[in-house]
Design a protein around this motif. Structure first.
Motif, mmCIF file in Angstrom:
data_model
loop_
_atom_site.group_PDB
_atom_site.id
_atom_site.type_symbol
_atom_site.label_atom_id
_atom_site.label_comp_id
_atom_site.label_asym_id
_atom_site.label_seq_id
_atom_site.Cartn_x
_atom_site.Cartn_y
_atom_site.Cartn_z
ATOM 1 N N LEU A 86 0.834 -1.208 0.000
ATOM 2 C CA LEU A 86 0.000 0.000 0.000
ATOM 3 C C LEU A 86 0.869 1.259 0.000
ATOM 4 C CD1 LEU A 86 -2.889 -0.949 2.480
ATOM 5 C CD2 LEU A 86 -3.116 -0.406 0.056
ATOM 6 N N LEU A 129 2.281 2.041 -3.415
ATOM 7 C CA LEU A 129 1.371 2.769 -4.308
ATOM 8 C C LEU A 129 1.363 4.257 -3.972
ATOM 9 C CD1 LEU A 129 -1.644 0.270 -4.325
ATOM 10 C CD2 LEU A 129 0.162 0.539 -6.054
ATOM 11 N N ASP A 138 0.485 6.494 -7.299
ATOM 12 C CA ASP A 138 -0.484 5.764 -8.125
ATOM 13 C C ASP A 138 -1.863 5.811 -7.461
ATOM 14 O OD1 ASP A 138 -1.873 4.099 -9.781
ATOM 15 O OD2 ASP A 138 -0.312 2.566 -9.890
ATOM 16 N N ALA A 139 -2.526 6.969 -7.607
ATOM 17 C CA ALA A 139 -3.798 7.205 -6.927
ATOM 18 C C ALA A 139 -4.870 6.208 -7.370
ATOM 19 C CB ALA A 139 -4.272 8.637 -7.174
ATOM 20 N N LEU A 146 -4.239 2.825 -5.793
ATOM 21 C CA LEU A 146 -4.495 2.915 -4.358
ATOM 22 C C LEU A 146 -6.000 2.899 -4.087
ATOM 23 C CD1 LEU A 146 -3.259 3.328 -1.495
ATOM 24 C CD2 LEU A 146 -3.592 5.788 -1.850
ATOM 25 N N GLU A 147 -6.736 3.674 -4.872
ATOM 26 C CA GLU A 147 -8.184 3.703 -4.674
ATOM 27 C C GLU A 147 -8.797 2.332 -4.952
ATOM 28 O OE1 GLU A 147 -10.366 6.535 -7.007
ATOM 29 O OE2 GLU A 147 -12.300 5.828 -6.223
ATOM 30 N N ARG A 195 -7.403 -0.597 -4.679
ATOM 31 C CA ARG A 195 -7.051 -1.504 -3.582
ATOM 32 C C ARG A 195 -7.921 -1.219 -2.352
ATOM 33 N NH1 ARG A 195 -2.097 -4.442 -2.595
ATOM 34 N NH2 ARG A 195 -1.594 -3.824 -4.723
ATOM 35 N N ILE A 196 -8.051 0.056 -2.019
ATOM 36 C CA ILE A 196 -8.864 0.416 -0.853
ATOM 37 C C ILE A 196 -10.324 0.014 -1.080
ATOM 38 C CG2 ILE A 196 -9.746 2.354 0.538
ATOM 39 C CD1 ILE A 196 -7.090 3.766 0.136
ATOM 40 N N ARG A 197 -10.788 0.136 -2.328
ATOM 41 C CA ARG A 197 -12.183 -0.218 -2.605
ATOM 42 C C ARG A 197 -12.431 -1.701 -2.348
ATOM 43 N NH1 ARG A 197 -15.918 2.715 -4.781
ATOM 44 N NH2 ARG A 197 -14.435 4.171 -5.697
ATOM 45 N N ILE A 247 -10.822 -3.610 -0.277
ATOM 46 C CA ILE A 247 -10.762 -3.823 1.171
ATOM 47 C C ILE A 247 -12.027 -3.292 1.835
ATOM 48 C CG2 ILE A 247 -9.525 -3.178 3.276
ATOM 49 C CD1 ILE A 247 -6.979 -2.859 1.407
ATOM 50 N N SER A 248 -12.389 -2.071 1.467
ATOM 51 C CA SER A 248 -13.551 -1.426 2.083
ATOM 52 C C SER A 248 -14.829 -2.231 1.811
ATOM 53 C CB SER A 248 -13.668 -0.003 1.527
ATOM 54 O OG SER A 248 -14.873 0.587 1.932
#
Lengths: 298, 298
Positions: free
Chosen positions: A257, A260, A265-266, A269-270, A272-274, A276-277
């Motif tokens: 993480l 990124l 690398d926005a 990153l988004e 990946r977070i999506r 997970i979230s």
């Protein structure tokens, strides 16, 4: 139905078991022992136990069900102390949060009495320990994991299963090794991380000011950093190898993480977070997770 | 008392500000704009705004107070779009969770209109965003941090302070740099850690089984891993340097704890955990911490 319950360690877990067993009508008479005489006396005064014993051995004498609810580091010495009163008709259980170490201790301490011992881990607790918080409903609706050995008698496993089911718990069986790997991941490592994180914020020069600005996210994330020091020393020590292995996995994910982030690398990153979230949004305590089947992007 | 409030970004934060301003009698007329026409329309239908504007500029037209409640990455473009209608009598604020980047964007975008801009960060929110969750009481009893610049007019800072105080919030002033360091520590890093931890558990071969065994500690520790992906992408990107610096501190503390574990130093591990546990036990949200003055050992 049992004749007499012997509880060794009259804290939250042991005391709640005594109250629950009585409430369920599974036992009439409870003899209790704690290392601290004042704890044993408090347990008696509160009606959690009927008789205060002067030793672990005396709490076992005459009991056909025995619950060991001591810090896991005290397991081996306690088992050795009570060994010769553990007959084939006695059901002996513990409530330790780690199981490989408990099983090793039992193998060393119990010898031919091993078949009576059913290692157990009730996934239950409270923020505040102590017999004064003992609660007949503590195990109601919770999961209890049994990790029987090849040498554990089938009858003892069945009796243990029945006892916990009668207290309203859901019983799962797994190997000590799988148990310890799972709890390193979902319980022991998060405690270690919460300890480290809280300390890392608090110890910096502006730590006090930072802490005064912290909000609900911080509060929930660090709640487990208030865990009992003796209990967590024991658990982390006992399950060291699995905890360190899980920490390695965690560090690799954190590295990825942060990679990124460093690479600016926005979009990745988004994404990946999506994932997970979404997975965390779908997770519910006590249910099978739905990892790997993310919801459509919003 | 203001004549007209212009809200750019009619989500939870902007919508709640509109409702709170009306409820407090600080404004009669609210004009709103969101990038998504359906959001603007919903805000109007729910009575959160009175008039739906077709552009950010039209929402500013005729307004003497303007709230920018857009993702921080959209700050600069939005400020450029509204710049020429920001006269000296207009109070302009944002609600971004990071401040150095917002201040940089404002310096680039606003030029001689900079004195009207008071960067603000209300420490408030809900698990669920969106204008349908807008709430007149969202800022009541919460902290709002203002990070005025040397070029911000003293009158604008005073008006901003009065506005938030009238909505029931406690107003603190600090520099953008101190703000971002503090929130990297108490908010942004814990989110990054929670994302990484949840992913690390979920992605392993037995991840699904592990997750089904997780209890209340895991639930609370990972609650913030369900955070909004676009919001957290922006925050982590915008505050990258501070977040990575905090992560370094955290890793050093984790290394130290793991070092005690690897060295089998149970006494030192317990002592360390006791300091942390006591400090966390004493911490209360919204109060000065008591770090460094541990309670006597139990």
């Amino acid at each position: 139905m049992f004749k007499q319950l012997g509880v060794i360690g009259c804290g939250l877990m042991g005391g709640s078991f005594a109250l629950a067993m009585k409430k369920a009508g599974l036992v009439k008479h409870v003899v209790g022992y704690s290392k601290s005489p004042s704890t044993t006396e408090t347990a008696r005064r509160l009606g959690v136990i009927d008789v205060a014993a002067d030793s672990a051995l005396l709490a076992v004498s005459g009991s056909d069900i025995v619950l060991l609810a001591v810090p896991v580091s005290a397991t081996e010495a306690t088992l050795k102390a009570i060994r010769h009163l553990i007959g084939p008709q006695v059901l002996l259980m513990d409530v330790g949060s780690t199981k490989c170490d408990v099983v090793d201790a039992a193998r060393r301490a119990l010898g031919d009495r091993l078949p009576s011992f059913v290692p157990a881990h009730p996934i239950a607790g409270k923020e505040t320990g102590g017999v004064q918080h003992a609660d007949a409903g503590l195990y109601q609706g919770r999961t209890v994991i049994l990790t029987p050995l090849a040498g554990t008698s089938a009858q003892a496993v069945q009796r243990a299963t029945d006892v916990w089911a009668n207290l309203g718990a859901q019983v799962l069986k797994m190997s000590p090794k799988n148990h310890d790997a799972a709890f390193a991941a979902v319980s022991h490592l998060p405690h270690l991380l919460a300890f480290a994180f809280f300390q890392s914020v608090a110890a910096q020069p502006a730590g006090r000011d930072f802490l005064s600005l912290a909000g609900p996210g911080f509060r929930d994330f660090t709640r487990i950093a208030a865990g009992d020091p003796a209990v967590w020393r024991d658990i982390l020590m006992a399950n060291k190898a699995e905890v360190l292995a899980q920490s390695q996995r965690f560090r690799q994910t954190l590295d990825a993480l942060e990679g990124l982030l460093k690479a600016d690398d926005a979009a990745a990153l988004e994404a990946r977070i999506r994932l997970i979230s979404d997975a965390r949004g779908q997770w519910q305590m006590g249910q099978m997770g739905q990892i790997g089947t993310p919801r459509p992007a919003k």
